[in-house]
Motif scaffolding. Structure first.
Motif, short mmCIF file in Angstrom:
data_model
loop_
_atom_site.label_atom_id
_atom_site.label_comp_id
_atom_site.label_asym_id
_atom_site.label_seq_id
_atom_site.Cartn_x
_atom_site.Cartn_y
_atom_site.Cartn_z
N ILE A 102 0.84 -1.19 0.00
CA ILE A 102 0.00 0.00 0.00
C ILE A 102 0.88 1.25 0.00
CG2 ILE A 102 -0.21 0.01 2.53
CD1 ILE A 102 -3.09 1.10 2.11
N LEU A 103 0.44 2.26 -0.73
CA LEU A 103 1.19 3.50 -0.81
C LEU A 103 0.98 4.34 0.46
CD1 LEU A 103 0.42 4.57 -4.50
CD2 LEU A 103 2.57 3.64 -3.60
N LYS A 104 2.03 5.06 0.86
CA LYS A 104 1.92 5.93 2.02
C LYS A 104 0.96 7.09 1.75
CE LYS A 104 6.39 5.06 4.21
NZ LYS A 104 7.65 5.64 4.72
N SER A 105 0.70 7.37 0.48
CA SER A 105 -0.20 8.47 0.13
C SER A 105 -1.67 8.08 0.19
CB SER A 105 0.13 8.97 -1.29
OG SER A 105 0.01 7.91 -2.24
N GLU A 106 -1.96 6.80 0.40
CA GLU A 106 -3.36 6.36 0.45
C GLU A 106 -4.04 6.90 1.72
OE1 GLU A 106 -5.09 4.82 -1.72
OE2 GLU A 106 -3.70 3.78 -3.04
N PRO A 107 -5.38 7.09 1.66
CA PRO A 107 -6.11 7.55 2.85
C PRO A 107 -6.02 6.53 3.99
CG PRO A 107 -7.47 7.69 0.87
CD PRO A 107 -6.24 6.93 0.49
N GLU A 109 -8.33 5.28 5.67
CA GLU A 109 -9.38 4.27 5.54
C GLU A 109 -8.90 3.09 4.68
OE1 GLU A 109 -11.12 8.16 6.48
OE2 GLU A 109 -9.78 7.46 4.88
N GLU A 110 -8.10 3.40 3.67
CA GLU A 110 -7.58 2.35 2.79
C GLU A 110 -6.58 1.48 3.53
OE1 GLU A 110 -7.81 0.45 -0.90
OE2 GLU A 110 -8.92 2.21 -0.20
N LEU A 111 -5.77 2.09 4.39
CA LEU A 111 -4.82 1.33 5.19
C LEU A 111 -5.54 0.38 6.13
CD1 LEU A 111 -1.99 0.68 6.27
CD2 LEU A 111 -2.20 2.67 7.79
N ILE A 112 -6.58 0.87 6.79
CA ILE A 112 -7.36 0.01 7.69
C ILE A 112 -7.94 -1.16 6.93
CG2 ILE A 112 -9.35 -0.09 9.24
CD1 ILE A 112 -6.97 1.58 10.26
N MET A 113 -8.48 -0.89 5.74
CA MET A 113 -9.06 -1.94 4.90
C MET A 113 -7.99 -2.96 4.51
SD MET A 113 -11.07 -1.53 1.25
CE MET A 113 -11.97 -0.15 1.94
N ALA A 114 -6.79 -2.48 4.18
CA ALA A 114 -5.70 -3.37 3.79
C ALA A 114 -5.30 -4.27 4.96
CB ALA A 114 -4.50 -2.54 3.32
N ILE A 115 -5.22 -3.72 6.15
CA ILE A 115 -4.86 -4.49 7.33
C ILE A 115 -5.90 -5.57 7.60
CG2 ILE A 115 -4.58 -4.40 9.84
CD1 ILE A 115 -3.38 -1.58 9.45
N GLN A 116 -7.16 -5.21 7.51
CA GLN A 116 -8.24 -6.18 7.73
C GLN A 116 -8.20 -7.30 6.69
OE1 GLN A 116 -11.50 -3.39 7.59
NE2 GLN A 116 -11.58 -3.16 9.82
N SER A 117 -7.85 -6.93 5.47
CA SER A 117 -7.80 -7.91 4.39
C SER A 117 -6.69 -8.93 4.60
CB SER A 117 -7.60 -7.20 3.04
OG SER A 117 -7.55 -8.12 1.98
N VAL A 118 -5.47 -8.48 4.89
CA VAL A 118 -4.36 -9.42 5.07
C VAL A 118 -4.52 -10.23 6.35
CG1 VAL A 118 -2.79 -8.00 3.70
CG2 VAL A 118 -2.84 -7.72 6.18
N TYR A 119 -5.20 -9.66 7.35
CA TYR A 119 -5.45 -10.39 8.60
C TYR A 119 -6.33 -11.61 8.34
CZ TYR A 119 -7.02 -11.38 13.36
OH TYR A 119 -7.30 -11.99 14.56
N TYR A 124 -3.64 -8.10 -0.56
CA TYR A 124 -4.19 -6.76 -0.79
C TYR A 124 -3.32 -5.99 -1.78
CZ TYR A 124 -5.39 -1.91 -0.48
OH TYR A 124 -5.74 -0.64 -0.84
N LEU A 125 -3.96 -5.54 -2.84
CA LEU A 125 -3.36 -4.60 -3.78
C LEU A 125 -4.47 -3.66 -4.22
CD1 LEU A 125 -1.31 -6.99 -6.12
CD2 LEU A 125 -0.37 -5.41 -4.43
N ASN A 126 -4.17 -2.39 -4.35
CA ASN A 126 -5.23 -1.50 -4.81
C ASN A 126 -5.54 -1.81 -6.27
OD1 ASN A 126 -3.55 0.10 -6.58
ND2 ASN A 126 -2.77 1.16 -4.78
N PRO A 127 -6.72 -1.43 -6.77
CA PRO A 127 -7.14 -1.79 -8.13
C PRO A 127 -6.14 -1.43 -9.21
CG PRO A 127 -9.00 -0.90 -6.92
CD PRO A 127 -7.78 -0.71 -6.05
N ALA A 128 -5.53 -0.25 -9.12
CA ALA A 128 -4.57 0.18 -10.14
C ALA A 128 -3.35 -0.75 -10.14
CB ALA A 128 -4.13 1.61 -9.88
N ALA A 129 -2.88 -1.12 -8.95
CA ALA A 129 -1.72 -2.00 -8.85
C ALA A 129 -2.05 -3.40 -9.37
CB ALA A 129 -1.24 -2.08 -7.41
N THR A 130 -3.24 -3.88 -9.05
CA THR A 130 -3.68 -5.19 -9.53
C THR A 130 -3.70 -5.23 -11.04
OG1 THR A 130 -5.03 -5.51 -7.54
CG2 THR A 130 -5.52 -6.92 -9.43
#
Length: 216
Positions: A102-107, A109-119, A124-130
């Motif tokens: 995840i990029l440090k520039s992400e909101p 909320e996106e970080l929280i979502m990423a943490i929940q996903s990998v847990y 987790y990859l954002n749509p653009a990265a995927t």
């Protein structure tokens, strides 16, 4: 969720600690300023998730630390935190065993979502990265730098091996406890993914892969 932060900037660690400790079910149990310290803390604290900075100029960098940690603690989920929006870093993060990037520039909320996903055991990859990852993967497949065999599911690999051994669709169905129609579907997927059109092509491919116990 027990979380370990590994980042060389104390201000970043402090901000993340405040953010994550304010979330229900999340607790930052430790911090480290570089990769070697992160590895030591991870072994001591046994966190569920490690948020790992990619670029740490002093000590071991994030990718090297991630690779070593996945050998020592294979069940830990590692989320790479980076400022680099670049395909090279994305590939290297995934290859090192990270569960996401995840990029440090992400909101926040996106970080929280990423943490929940990998847990939960997801990547987790954002749509653009995927999208970029898939595009590059397909390019490599078409160039032949990635073996199409990796595209097959476990069941499709079983069907391919049995086809190459000379079993009929009905015999394969009986052996794998499937319907003939399902076997035909799997066979179609195998031929599509391997870009082959005939059974002899599949047999020759299986021989080259050593699926019959001997190769050519």
């Amino acid at each position: 969720m027990r979380i370990l932060l590994v980042d060389d900037h104390a201000v970043v660690r402090r901000g993340l600690t405040m953010l994550l400790n304010a979330q229900p079910g999340m607790e930052v149990v430790g911090e480290a300023s570089e990769g070697n310290e992160g590895i030591q803390k991870a072994q001591e604290l046994k966190p569920d998730i490690i948020i790992m900075d990619l670029s740490m100029p002093h000590g071991k960098d994030g990718l090297s630390a991630t690779t070593e940690l996945k050998k020592l603690l294979p069940d830990v989920a590692i989320l790479i935190l980076t400022m680099h929006d670049d395909e090279e870093y994305l590939f290297r993060a995934i290859q090192s065993g990270a569960s996401g990037c995840i990029l440090k520039s992400e909101p926040h909320e996106e970080l929280i979502m990423a943490i929940q996903s990998v847990y939960k055991g997801n990547a987790y990859l954002n749509p653009a990265a995927t999208k970029r990852l898939m595009e590059e993967y397909l390019v490599n497949v078409n160039r032949g730098t990635i073996d199409s065999y990796s595209l097959l599911s476990d069941r499709e690999k079983e069907v391919l091996t049995l086809i190459a051994k000379g079993y009929s669709n009905k015999e394969i169905a009986n052996q794998l406890v499937l319907s003939v129609k399902t076997v035909e579907t799997h066979k179609g997927h195998v031929m599509e993914k391997l870009k082959m059109k005939t059974r002899p092509e599949l047999v020759a491919y299986a021989l080259k892969k050593g699926l019959l116990g001997y190769g050519v």
